[in-house]
Motif scaffolding. Structure first.
Motif, PDB file in Angstrom:
ATOM      1  N   GLY A   1       0.998  -1.269  -0.072  1.00  0.00           N
ATOM      2  CA  GLY A   1      -0.691   0.353  -0.182  1.00  0.00           C
ATOM      3  C   GLY A   1       0.791   1.620  -0.036  1.00  0.00           C
ATOM      4  O   GLY A   1       0.295   1.839  -0.255  1.00  0.00           O
ATOM      5  N   VAL A   2       1.850   0.697  -0.204  1.00  0.00           N
ATOM      6  CA  VAL A   2       2.878   2.329  -0.398  1.00  0.00           C
ATOM      7  C   VAL A   2       3.883   2.770  -1.953  1.00  0.00           C
ATOM      8  O   VAL A   2       4.486   1.741  -2.186  1.00  0.00           O
ATOM      9  CB  VAL A   2       3.817   2.415   0.855  1.00  0.00           C
ATOM     10  CG1 VAL A   2       4.861   3.322   0.695  1.00  0.00           C
ATOM     11  CG2 VAL A   2       3.799   2.003   1.962  1.00  0.00           C
ATOM     12  N   GLN A   3       3.308   3.098  -2.435  1.00  0.00           N
ATOM     13  CA  GLN A   3       3.672   3.415  -3.675  1.00  0.00           C
ATOM     14  C   GLN A   3       5.320   4.128  -3.452  1.00  0.00           C
ATOM     15  O   GLN A   3       4.778   5.750  -3.280  1.00  0.00           O
ATOM     16  CB  GLN A   3       2.631   3.900  -4.610  1.00  0.00           C
ATOM     17  CG  GLN A   3       2.863   4.833  -5.892  1.00  0.00           C
ATOM     18  CD  GLN A   3       2.476   5.444  -6.886  1.00  0.00           C
ATOM     19  OE1 GLN A   3       1.530   5.058  -6.665  1.00  0.00           O
ATOM     20  NE2 GLN A   3       2.898   6.015  -8.241  1.00  0.00           N
ATOM     21  N   VAL A   4       6.167   4.145  -4.132  1.00  0.00           N
ATOM     22  CA  VAL A   4       7.756   4.648  -3.928  1.00  0.00           C
ATOM     23  C   VAL A   4       8.009   5.555  -5.100  1.00  0.00           C
ATOM     24  O   VAL A   4       7.829   5.516  -6.270  1.00  0.00           O
ATOM     25  CB  VAL A   4       8.674   3.974  -4.053  1.00  0.00           C
ATOM     26  CG1 VAL A   4       9.864   4.701  -3.908  1.00  0.00           C
ATOM     27  CG2 VAL A   4       8.223   2.967  -2.518  1.00  0.00           C
ATOM     28  N   THR A   5       8.069   6.948  -5.196  1.00  0.00           N
ATOM     29  CA  THR A   5       8.158   7.600  -5.587  1.00  0.00           C
ATOM     30  C   THR A   5       9.539   8.650  -5.843  1.00  0.00           C
ATOM     31  O   THR A   5      10.919   8.802  -5.063  1.00  0.00           O
ATOM     32  CB  THR A   5       7.841   8.371  -5.819  1.00  0.00           C
ATOM     33  OG1 THR A   5       7.274   9.975  -5.503  1.00  0.00           O
ATOM     34  CG2 THR A   5       5.790   8.642  -5.999  1.00  0.00           C
ATOM     35  N   THR A   6      10.288  10.032  -6.927  1.00  0.00           N
ATOM     36  CA  THR A   6      10.934  10.473  -6.714  1.00  0.00           C
ATOM     37  C   THR A   6      10.859  11.576  -6.313  1.00  0.00           C
ATOM     38  O   THR A   6      11.495  12.827  -6.463  1.00  0.00           O
ATOM     39  CB  THR A   6      11.864  10.373  -7.976  1.00  0.00           C
ATOM     40  OG1 THR A   6      10.941  10.578  -8.807  1.00  0.00           O
ATOM     41  CG2 THR A   6      12.976   8.459  -7.217  1.00  0.00           C
ATOM     42  N   SER A   7       9.546  12.115  -6.071  1.00  0.00           N
ATOM     43  CA  SER A   7       9.553  13.509  -6.257  1.00  0.00           C
ATOM     44  C   SER A   7       7.906  13.528  -5.437  1.00  0.00           C
ATOM     45  O   SER A   7       7.535  12.784  -5.155  1.00  0.00           O
ATOM     46  CB  SER A   7       8.656  13.847  -7.768  1.00  0.00           C
ATOM     47  OG  SER A   7       8.236  13.211  -8.261  1.00  0.00           O
ATOM     48  N   GLY A   8       7.619  15.168  -5.151  1.00  0.00           N
ATOM     49  CA  GLY A   8       6.899  15.426  -4.313  1.00  0.00           C
ATOM     50  C   GLY A   8       6.782  15.290  -3.233  1.00  0.00           C
ATOM     51  O   GLY A   8       8.125  15.007  -2.241  1.00  0.00           O
ATOM     52  N   PRO A   9       6.624  15.650  -1.901  1.00  0.00           N
ATOM     53  CA  PRO A   9       6.058  15.612  -0.377  1.00  0.00           C
ATOM     54  C   PRO A   9       6.566  14.188  -0.011  1.00  0.00           C
ATOM     55  O   PRO A   9       6.593  12.985  -0.800  1.00  0.00           O
ATOM     56  CB  PRO A   9       4.976  15.633   0.007  1.00  0.00           C
ATOM     57  CG  PRO A   9       3.841  16.507  -0.243  1.00  0.00           C
ATOM     58  CD  PRO A   9       4.743  15.608  -2.451  1.00  0.00           C
ATOM     59  N   SER A  10       7.564  13.846   0.881  1.00  0.00           N
ATOM     60  CA  SER A  10       7.940  12.846   2.487  1.00  0.00           C
ATOM     61  C   SER A  10       6.866  11.920   1.914  1.00  0.00           C
ATOM     62  O   SER A  10       7.544  11.152   1.304  1.00  0.00           O
ATOM     63  CB  SER A  10       8.891  13.205   3.144  1.00  0.00           C
ATOM     64  OG  SER A  10       9.190  12.303   3.967  1.00  0.00           O
ATOM     65  N   ILE A  11       5.966  12.467   2.285  1.00  0.00           N
ATOM     66  CA  ILE A  11       4.798  11.489   2.899  1.00  0.00           C
ATOM     67  C   ILE A  11       2.831  11.657   2.259  1.00  0.00           C
ATOM     68  O   ILE A  11       3.072  12.698   3.038  1.00  0.00           O
ATOM     69  CB  ILE A  11       4.635  10.561   4.085  1.00  0.00           C
ATOM     70  CG1 ILE A  11       5.629  10.191   5.032  1.00  0.00           C
ATOM     71  CG2 ILE A  11       3.727   9.485   3.872  1.00  0.00           C
ATOM     72  CD1 ILE A  11       5.966   9.864   6.285  1.00  0.00           C
ATOM     73  N   THR A  12       2.505  11.155   1.318  1.00  0.00           N
ATOM     74  CA  THR A  12       1.620  11.555   0.751  1.00  0.00           C
ATOM     75  C   THR A  12       0.075  10.972   1.018  1.00  0.00           C
ATOM     76  O   THR A  12       0.783   8.923   1.091  1.00  0.00           O
ATOM     77  CB  THR A  12       1.537  11.910  -0.559  1.00  0.00           C
ATOM     78  OG1 THR A  12       2.011  12.849  -0.677  1.00  0.00           O
ATOM     79  CG2 THR A  12      -0.268  12.825  -0.831  1.00  0.00           C
ATOM     80  N   LYS A  13      -0.630  10.728   2.082  1.00  0.00           N
ATOM     81  CA  LYS A  13      -1.282   9.999   2.431  1.00  0.00           C
ATOM     82  C   LYS A  13      -2.734  10.126   1.356  1.00  0.00           C
ATOM     83  O   LYS A  13      -3.382  11.205   1.325  1.00  0.00           O
ATOM     84  CB  LYS A  13      -2.541  10.410   3.655  1.00  0.00           C
ATOM     85  CG  LYS A  13      -3.113   9.224   3.966  1.00  0.00           C
ATOM     86  CD  LYS A  13      -3.912   9.522   5.664  1.00  0.00           C
ATOM     87  CE  LYS A  13      -4.811   8.551   5.734  1.00  0.00           C
ATOM     88  NZ  LYS A  13      -5.783   9.158   7.318  1.00  0.00           N
TER      89      LYS A  13
ATOM     90  N   ASP B   1      -7.036   5.292   3.675  1.00  0.00           N
ATOM     91  CA  ASP B   1      -6.403   4.438   5.401  1.00  0.00           C
ATOM     92  C   ASP B   1      -5.200   3.833   5.295  1.00  0.00           C
ATOM     93  O   ASP B   1      -3.974   3.463   5.942  1.00  0.00           O
ATOM     94  CB  ASP B   1      -7.671   4.765   6.041  1.00  0.00           C
ATOM     95  CG  ASP B   1      -8.204   5.913   7.100  1.00  0.00           C
ATOM     96  OD1 ASP B   1      -7.905   6.678   6.842  1.00  0.00           O
ATOM     97  OD2 ASP B   1      -9.379   5.271   6.805  1.00  0.00           O
ATOM     98  N   ASP B   2      -5.545   2.864   3.871  1.00  0.00           N
ATOM     99  CA  ASP B   2      -4.588   2.055   3.931  1.00  0.00           C
ATOM    100  C   ASP B   2      -3.538   1.991   2.585  1.00  0.00           C
ATOM    101  O   ASP B   2      -2.842   1.365   1.710  1.00  0.00           O
ATOM    102  CB  ASP B   2      -5.408   0.565   3.469  1.00  0.00           C
ATOM    103  CG  ASP B   2      -6.242   0.562   4.320  1.00  0.00           C
ATOM    104  OD1 ASP B   2      -5.722   0.541   5.267  1.00  0.00           O
ATOM    105  OD2 ASP B   2      -7.697   0.685   4.126  1.00  0.00           O
ATOM    106  N   GLU B   3      -3.690   3.645   2.065  1.00  0.00           N
ATOM    107  CA  GLU B   3      -2.701   3.760   0.792  1.00  0.00           C
ATOM    108  C   GLU B   3      -1.529   5.319   0.929  1.00  0.00           C
ATOM    109  O   GLU B   3      -2.655   6.072   1.555  1.00  0.00           O
ATOM    110  CB  GLU B   3      -3.182   4.314  -0.642  1.00  0.00           C
ATOM    111  CG  GLU B   3      -2.746   4.354  -1.811  1.00  0.00           C
ATOM    112  CD  GLU B   3      -4.138   3.881  -2.811  1.00  0.00           C
ATOM    113  OE1 GLU B   3      -2.568   4.378  -4.763  1.00  0.00           O
ATOM    114  OE2 GLU B   3      -4.643   4.037  -3.105  1.00  0.00           O
ATOM    115  N   PHE B   4      -0.367   5.002   0.831  1.00  0.00           N
ATOM    116  CA  PHE B   4       0.570   5.987   0.599  1.00  0.00           C
ATOM    117  C   PHE B   4       1.195   6.507  -0.389  1.00  0.00           C
ATOM    118  O   PHE B   4       1.779   4.765  -1.163  1.00  0.00           O
ATOM    119  CB  PHE B   4       1.496   6.421   2.201  1.00  0.00           C
ATOM    120  CG  PHE B   4       0.457   6.177   3.490  1.00  0.00           C
ATOM    121  CD1 PHE B   4      -0.058   7.149   4.107  1.00  0.00           C
ATOM    122  CD2 PHE B   4      -0.248   4.862   4.282  1.00  0.00           C
ATOM    123  CE1 PHE B   4      -0.922   7.204   5.130  1.00  0.00           C
ATOM    124  CE2 PHE B   4      -1.039   4.980   5.308  1.00  0.00           C
ATOM    125  CZ  PHE B   4      -1.359   5.946   5.719  1.00  0.00           C
TER     126      PHE B   4
END
Length: 201
Positions: free
Chosen positions: A139-151, A154-157
């Motif tokens: 449920g965590v998608q990893v990127t190289t841009s944007g904020p450190s953590i985006t919600k 409730d089950d996906e970031f």
């Protein structure tokens, strides 16, 4: 045994560090801590980030899972130093959640706030535990841009591995500043407990 590159455990224990030890001894101890974590963790993270700053068709991998997994470990480790815990057995969740609650979390509209307890526990489960036990996220998608953590829900970031790792490094830098202050008595006492345990004292 070595506590850092070319630094033996005895190099630390021989300091016989106390809360009120002289500035020279504390400077040596802080340098040992810095060498341990920057040489083993933060410098390799920066190297991976520089190799793949963004995902491309020729190089789709950005080492996101490796970087995030390491960052989760570093967050837990720092919380252990702050609490002076010798062992993290049965305490990993508590420590990691404590560390994650220091981060900002943004929604999809860019509105940001501090990570709440339930969200930190969810990130611990679907991020930290999933990566370390299953070599993937749930449920965590990893990127190289944007904020450190985006919600997203409730089950996906979404987690920006570049910004997240930078913020983890900043946490360690601030911790070192705190250690340099001789008035931080409990801070220093807990550091000594943890470092003595690592060094086998």
């Amino acid at each position: 045994l070595y506590i850092a590159h070319n630094i033996k455990c005895s190099d630390f224990t021989d300091l016989d560090l106390k809360q009120d030890s002289c500035d020279e001894k504390w400077g040596c101890a802080i340098n040992i801590f810095k060498q341990r974590f920057w040489q083993r963790y933060f410098n390799p993270i920066k190297k991976l980030t520089s190799i793949a700053p963004t995902s491309t068709s020729d190089n789709p991998s950005t080492f996101g899972f490796i970087i995030l997994g390491t960052c989760f470990l570093l967050i837990e480790t720092l919380a252990g130093f702050e609490d002076g815990r010798k062992s993290h057995e049965t305490k990993s969740k508590e420590l990691c959640v404590k560390g994650l609650r220091k981060f900002n979390l943004c929604d999809e509209n860019g509105k940001c706030r501090i990570v709440e307890d339930g969200e930190a526990k969810k990130l611990y489960s679907i991020g930290r535990c999933a990566l370390l036990h299953s070599a993937g996220t749930e449920g965590v998608q990893v990127t190289t841009s944007g904020p450190s953590i985006t919600k997203i829900s409730d089950d996906e970031f979404i987690m920006n591995r570049t910004k997240f790792s930078f913020e983890v490094e900043e946490m360690y830098t601030e911790y070192l500043k705190g250690l340099s202050n001789k008035d931080n008595i409990l801070f220093r006492d807990n550091f000594i407990k943890k470092m003595n345990f690592i060094a086998g004292a």
